[in-house]
Enzyme design. Structure first.
Site, PDB file in Angstrom:
ATOM      1  N   ILE A 170       0.842  -1.201   0.000  1.00  0.00           N
ATOM      2  CA  ILE A 170       0.000   0.000   0.000  1.00  0.00           C
ATOM      3  C   ILE A 170       0.878   1.253   0.000  1.00  0.00           C
ATOM      4  O   ILE A 170       0.472   2.315  -0.465  1.00  0.00           O
ATOM      5  CB  ILE A 170      -0.979  -0.007   1.199  1.00  0.00           C
ATOM      6  CG1 ILE A 170      -2.087   1.014   0.977  1.00  0.00           C
ATOM      7  CG2 ILE A 170      -0.248   0.218   2.517  1.00  0.00           C
ATOM      8  CD1 ILE A 170      -3.294   0.801   1.861  1.00  0.00           C
ATOM      9  N   TYR A 201      -5.351  -8.209  16.491  1.00  0.00           N
ATOM     10  CA  TYR A 201      -4.445  -8.925  15.582  1.00  0.00           C
ATOM     11  C   TYR A 201      -4.606 -10.440  15.763  1.00  0.00           C
ATOM     12  O   TYR A 201      -4.772 -11.188  14.794  1.00  0.00           O
ATOM     13  CB  TYR A 201      -3.017  -8.482  15.900  1.00  0.00           C
ATOM     14  CG  TYR A 201      -1.921  -9.210  15.174  1.00  0.00           C
ATOM     15  CD1 TYR A 201      -1.803  -9.155  13.792  1.00  0.00           C
ATOM     16  CD2 TYR A 201      -0.954  -9.938  15.890  1.00  0.00           C
ATOM     17  CE1 TYR A 201      -0.761  -9.805  13.138  1.00  0.00           C
ATOM     18  CE2 TYR A 201       0.084 -10.579  15.245  1.00  0.00           C
ATOM     19  CZ  TYR A 201       0.176 -10.517  13.864  1.00  0.00           C
ATOM     20  OH  TYR A 201       1.205 -11.156  13.230  1.00  0.00           O
ATOM     21  N   ILE A 227      10.040 -11.917  14.943  1.00  0.00           N
ATOM     22  CA  ILE A 227      11.057 -12.095  13.906  1.00  0.00           C
ATOM     23  C   ILE A 227      12.097 -10.977  14.042  1.00  0.00           C
ATOM     24  O   ILE A 227      11.748  -9.790  14.057  1.00  0.00           O
ATOM     25  CB  ILE A 227      10.428 -12.040  12.489  1.00  0.00           C
ATOM     26  CG1 ILE A 227       9.287 -13.054  12.351  1.00  0.00           C
ATOM     27  CG2 ILE A 227      11.503 -12.262  11.414  1.00  0.00           C
ATOM     28  CD1 ILE A 227       9.685 -14.506  12.401  1.00  0.00           C
TER      29      ILE A 227
HETATM   30  N1  SER Z   1       5.670 -10.012  15.793  1.00  0.00           N
HETATM   31  C1  SER Z   1       4.250 -10.007  15.932  1.00  0.00           C
HETATM   32  C2  SER Z   1       3.801  -8.926  16.824  1.00  0.00           C
HETATM   33  O1  SER Z   1       4.523  -8.619  17.743  1.00  0.00           O
HETATM   34  C3  SER Z   1       3.776 -11.325  16.460  1.00  0.00           C
HETATM   35  O2  SER Z   1       3.372 -12.122  15.400  1.00  0.00           O
HETATM   36  O3  SER Z   1       2.743  -8.396  16.655  1.00  0.00           O
END
Ligand code: SER
Length: 323
Positions: free
Chosen positions: A39, A146, A176
């Site tokens: 986007i 989320y 990550i």
């Molecule tokens: N890294 C993501 C978050 O902190 C977790 O899936 O929202």
């Protein structure tokens, strides 16, 4: 490496995972066979590296036009609103995450795509889930918007596999850690920011408590998990879009101590904010044996190896920026 004839579209291609996955896929399949979409406007390096299209994933017609225009057969759907931003804008999180995933799945079904990747997250877990070594099949108890969208997304993907025969795959990513592109608005972002600040100034103020322990993974392992899962033989998969994957678990204090071994005098302070509540609802560690059994998942980086690599990469970046 022999190039096969996939034509790939990546959503969220300038995000943390998208940037590196797009580059990897372009290496594997050829730059012109991977259409990067986002986007937001791309940085010059991404815009020049291969086809790029602006795309709002909540707009199914635009997505369908791109799929037809480029004769796409595989989508990596990475566009999403993460946990922390999602708590500030829950409506937007619902819209982007649910409408986006549904649009991708419907197009995969109607345009007969070969394969789709839709990631999930540790945010599907919550207080009713075991805190340690979370089994593959367990109680899902999301406490963020989320997480709610990721739970619904997992079930929606499964529905499309069973009902319409769409080949959808995905893993539940932990935090990550990477040095290429910053993460955008998650709860685990501290584990990236701490490295940048440690290399820059030798100090960091963490928005989580020192004893907060979460499952994590270094980017090379994240990319490997995506590639390995997407390459797996469909007949060997008993699950589809909800594989637990992990590589390590550490507390914020343990990460700071590990960094301190390489940056003497590094100081980390702790000032927890609203993200602490999110982190407290998530488990400390994950059992990913189903991914290991069904598609041979095997991570390479532990805390020590990841820390060495992150610091070296960020020091190199800092030197390059000075010259
Ligand atoms: N890294 C993501 C978050 O902190 C977790 O899936 O929202």
């Amino acid at each position: 490496m022999a190039k096969d004839m996939k034509t790939i579209l990546v959503t969220g291609a300038i995000g943390q995972i998208g940037t590196e996955l797009t580059a990897l896929l372009r290496n594997r399949h050829g730059a012109d066979r991977v259409v990067a979409t986002d986007i937001a406007a791309p940085p010059p390096a991404v815009a020049e590296a291969g086809p790029f299209e602006r795309l709002d994933v909540t707009d199914p017609d635009s997505l369908k036009d791109l799929v037809r225009k480029y004769k796409i057969d595989t989508i990596y759907h990475l566009a999403a609103i993460l946990s922390a931003v999602g708590e500030t804008h829950p409506d937007r999180a619902w819209r982007v995450n649910m409408d986006g995933t549904r649009a991708v799945l419907e197009i995969a079904r109607h345009e007969r795509l070969v394969r789709v990747f839709v990631p999930s997250s540790i945010a599907v877990f919550g207080p009713a889930t075991p805190r340690r070594d979370v089994p593959q099949d367990t109680i899902l108890d999301p406490r963020t918007m989320y997480g709610v969208t990721k739970v619904a997304g997992e079930f929606l993907c499964d529905y499309f596999v069973r009902k319409f025969g769409v080949d959808v795959r995905g893993c539940r990513f932990p935090g990550i850690i990477s040095h290429e592109t910053l993460p955008g608005g998650g709860t685990t972002d501290y584990a990236v920011a701490i490295f940048y600040d440690a290399v820059r100034s030798g100090r960091y103020t963490c928005f989580l408590r020192e004893d907060t322990r979460l499952p994590m993974m270094y980017m090379p392992d994240c990319l490997k998990s995506v590639i390995d899962l997407m390459d797996a033989d469909f007949d060997r998969l008993r699950r589809h879009a909800n594989f637990n994957v992990t590589a390590m678990s550490f507390s914020a204090g343990e990460l700071a101590a590990e960094i301190g071994k390489h940056i003497p005098g590094f100081r980390c302070d702790y000032e927890p904010d609203f993200r602490q509540t999110i982190a407290d609802s998530w488990p400390e560690s994950i059992d990913d044996s189903a991914a290991r059994d069904e598609w041979g998942w095997q991570p390479s980086f532990d805390l020590a190896a990841m820390t060495v690599d992150m610091i070296a990469a960020l020091r190199k970046k800092a030197t390059e920026n000075r010259t």
